[in-house]
Scaffold this motif. Structure first.
Motif, PDB file in Angstrom:
ATOM      1  N   TYR A  33     -13.351  -1.802  -4.572  1.00  0.00           N
ATOM      2  CA  TYR A  33     -12.716  -1.103  -5.387  1.00  0.00           C
ATOM      3  C   TYR A  33     -13.313  -0.624  -6.819  1.00  0.00           C
ATOM      4  CZ  TYR A  33      -9.065  -3.080  -2.528  1.00  0.00           C
ATOM      5  OH  TYR A  33      -8.402  -3.402  -1.314  1.00  0.00           O
ATOM      6  N   ARG A  98      -8.281  -5.901   3.621  1.00  0.00           N
ATOM      7  CA  ARG A  98      -7.759  -4.379   3.237  1.00  0.00           C
ATOM      8  C   ARG A  98      -6.768  -4.359   2.551  1.00  0.00           C
ATOM      9  NH1 ARG A  98      -4.506  -2.113   6.638  1.00  0.00           N
ATOM     10  NH2 ARG A  98      -5.102   0.156   6.017  1.00  0.00           N
ATOM     11  N   THR A  99      -5.905  -5.591   2.569  1.00  0.00           N
ATOM     12  CA  THR A  99      -4.399  -5.233   1.890  1.00  0.00           C
ATOM     13  C   THR A  99      -4.510  -5.337   0.372  1.00  0.00           C
ATOM     14  OG1 THR A  99      -4.480  -7.707   1.894  1.00  0.00           O
ATOM     15  CG2 THR A  99      -3.435  -6.549   3.765  1.00  0.00           C
ATOM     16  N   GLY A 100      -5.761  -5.667   0.046  1.00  0.00           N
ATOM     17  CA  GLY A 100      -5.862  -5.614  -1.596  1.00  0.00           C
ATOM     18  C   GLY A 100      -5.568  -7.024  -2.332  1.00  0.00           C
ATOM     19  N   LYS A 101      -5.304  -7.850  -1.491  1.00  0.00           N
ATOM     20  CA  LYS A 101      -4.851  -9.265  -2.132  1.00  0.00           C
ATOM     21  C   LYS A 101      -6.251  -9.882  -2.362  1.00  0.00           C
ATOM     22  CE  LYS A 101      -0.321 -10.024   0.319  1.00  0.00           C
ATOM     23  NZ  LYS A 101       0.403 -10.863   0.829  1.00  0.00           N
ATOM     24  N   LEU A 102      -6.114 -10.875  -3.455  1.00  0.00           N
ATOM     25  CA  LEU A 102      -7.198 -11.358  -3.710  1.00  0.00           C
ATOM     26  C   LEU A 102      -8.522 -10.825  -3.896  1.00  0.00           C
ATOM     27  CD1 LEU A 102      -6.953 -14.652  -1.069  1.00  0.00           C
ATOM     28  CD2 LEU A 102      -6.299 -14.485  -3.436  1.00  0.00           C
ATOM     29  N   GLN A 103      -8.301  -9.789  -4.938  1.00  0.00           N
ATOM     30  CA  GLN A 103      -9.401  -9.052  -5.464  1.00  0.00           C
ATOM     31  C   GLN A 103     -10.281  -9.640  -6.428  1.00  0.00           C
ATOM     32  OE1 GLN A 103      -8.398  -4.766  -6.509  1.00  0.00           O
ATOM     33  NE2 GLN A 103      -7.287  -4.648  -4.865  1.00  0.00           N
ATOM     34  N   PHE A 105     -13.063  -9.474  -9.172  1.00  0.00           N
ATOM     35  CA  PHE A 105     -14.013  -8.649 -10.122  1.00  0.00           C
ATOM     36  C   PHE A 105     -15.245  -8.900 -10.579  1.00  0.00           C
ATOM     37  CE2 PHE A 105     -10.840  -5.273 -11.330  1.00  0.00           C
ATOM     38  CZ  PHE A 105      -9.546  -5.630 -10.689  1.00  0.00           C
TER      39      PHE A 105
ATOM     40  N   TYR B  32       3.418  -6.342  -3.948  1.00  0.00           N
ATOM     41  CA  TYR B  32       2.781  -7.329  -4.164  1.00  0.00           C
ATOM     42  C   TYR B  32       2.376  -7.365  -5.592  1.00  0.00           C
ATOM     43  CZ  TYR B  32      -1.796  -9.891  -4.290  1.00  0.00           C
ATOM     44  OH  TYR B  32      -2.772 -10.889  -4.759  1.00  0.00           O
ATOM     45  N   TYR B  36      -3.573 -10.988 -13.951  1.00  0.00           N
ATOM     46  CA  TYR B  36      -5.106 -11.462 -13.911  1.00  0.00           C
ATOM     47  C   TYR B  36      -5.352 -11.920 -15.354  1.00  0.00           C
ATOM     48  CZ  TYR B  36      -6.349  -9.278  -9.542  1.00  0.00           C
ATOM     49  OH  TYR B  36      -6.741  -9.005  -8.232  1.00  0.00           O
ATOM     50  N   LEU B  46      -7.941 -13.292 -11.132  1.00  0.00           N
ATOM     51  CA  LEU B  46      -6.783 -13.626 -10.397  1.00  0.00           C
ATOM     52  C   LEU B  46      -6.121 -14.866 -10.706  1.00  0.00           C
ATOM     53  CD1 LEU B  46      -4.359 -12.436  -8.514  1.00  0.00           C
ATOM     54  CD2 LEU B  46      -5.692 -13.611  -6.767  1.00  0.00           C
ATOM     55  N   ARG B  93       0.823  -3.844  -6.332  1.00  0.00           N
ATOM     56  CA  ARG B  93       0.337  -2.976  -4.899  1.00  0.00           C
ATOM     57  C   ARG B  93       1.304  -2.118  -4.320  1.00  0.00           C
ATOM     58  NH1 ARG B  93      -1.344  -5.983   0.319  1.00  0.00           N
ATOM     59  NH2 ARG B  93       1.081  -6.033   0.279  1.00  0.00           N
ATOM     60  N   TYR B 100      -3.371   1.735   0.447  1.00  0.00           N
ATOM     61  CA  TYR B 100      -3.158   0.141   0.671  1.00  0.00           C
ATOM     62  C   TYR B 100      -4.471  -0.672  -0.129  1.00  0.00           C
ATOM     63  CZ  TYR B 100      -0.926  -3.363   3.457  1.00  0.00           C
ATOM     64  OH  TYR B 100      -0.343  -4.450   3.780  1.00  0.00           O
ATOM     65  N   GLY B 101      -4.077  -1.391  -0.971  1.00  0.00           N
ATOM     66  CA  GLY B 101      -4.953  -2.192  -1.609  1.00  0.00           C
ATOM     67  C   GLY B 101      -5.274  -1.705  -3.035  1.00  0.00           C
TER      68      GLY B 101
END
Lengths: 114, 115
Positions: A33, A98-103, A105, B32, B36, B46, B93, B100-101
């Motif tokens: 992202y 792909r779910t966007g969790k645990l991004q 940075f 979700y 941060y 996170l 989210r 998605y994401g």
């Protein structure tokens, strides 16, 4: 590497020039992202990659902005004909999911357009 | 259109105090909600996240409270320390689709904890 890396860390350019910002995600992370953080503002979504394809480019502010990802790894965000309003910190994040969790940075690239 | 509203913009507490940061969202498709923490010159990290079917989640000194009917959620930092001084962002989210994401972020809260 251990985390997401971005280069350069700082970029000063003149109005009208093109710039390229690079992101190296965590190895094995398929989702990538790009976000933009303007001074005193929250993060604004730019584009999402799953592998090498970009299913969501909805956040790119104008056609001067483009991004690509190669080999399912490194991504480059290109801004053509930079404007002063492009000045911001550009952040890259990657995720195993792909779910966007645990991004996770990277430290960001601070872009200043004079 | 700002879909996640965060308040306050800044917050000052004494060491040991319990700062509370609030967020409200509009889109019921959000499923979700992460928080941060960002230190100057660093990317956001996170802290903790929650799903809307859970009313509270604790991780160490950080607690998220979630009110689905009010479409609000908040971060509480117990026994705050000077090292907690940072900018905090809530995010949300939306489930499914090509987005998605993608995270939608609040505007951020600058927290200062005095010794």
């Amino acid at each position: 590497g251990a985390g997401v890396s971005q280069s350069p860390s700082n970029k000063v350019t003149e109005k009208g020039k093109d710039v390229e910002l690079r992101c190296d995600p965590i190895s094995g992370h398929t989702a990538l992202y790009w976000y933009r953080q303007s001074l005193g503002q929250g993060l604004e979504f730019l584009i999402y990659f799953q592998g090498n394809s970009a299913p969501d480019k909805s956040g790119l502010p104008s056609d001067r902005f483009s991004a690509e990802r190669t080999g399912g790894s490194v991504s480059t965000l290109t801004i053509q004909r930079t404007q002063q309003e492009d000045s911001a910190v550009y952040l890259c994040a990657s995720s195993l999911y792909r779910t966007g969790k645990l991004q996770y940075f990277g430290p960001g690239t601070r872009l200043t357009v004079l | 259109q700002q879909q996640v509203k965060q308040s306050p913009q800044s917050l000052i507490v004494q060491k040991g105090g319990i700062p509370i940061i609030n967020c409200a969202y509009e889109n019921t498709a959000f499923d979700y909600f992460p928080w941060y923490q960002q230190f100057p010159g660093k990317g956001p990290a996170l802290l903790i996240a929650i799903r809307p079917d859970v009313s509270e989640k604790k991780e160490g000194r950080f607690t998220i409270s979630f009110n689905k009917s009010a479409k609000q959620f908040s971060l509480h930092i117990m026994d705050s320390q000077p090292g907690d001084s940072a900018t905090y962002f809530c995010a949300a989210r939306k489930a499914g689709g090509t987005s998605y994401g993608k995270l939608t972020f609040g505007q951020g809260t600058i927290l200062t904890v005095h010794p």
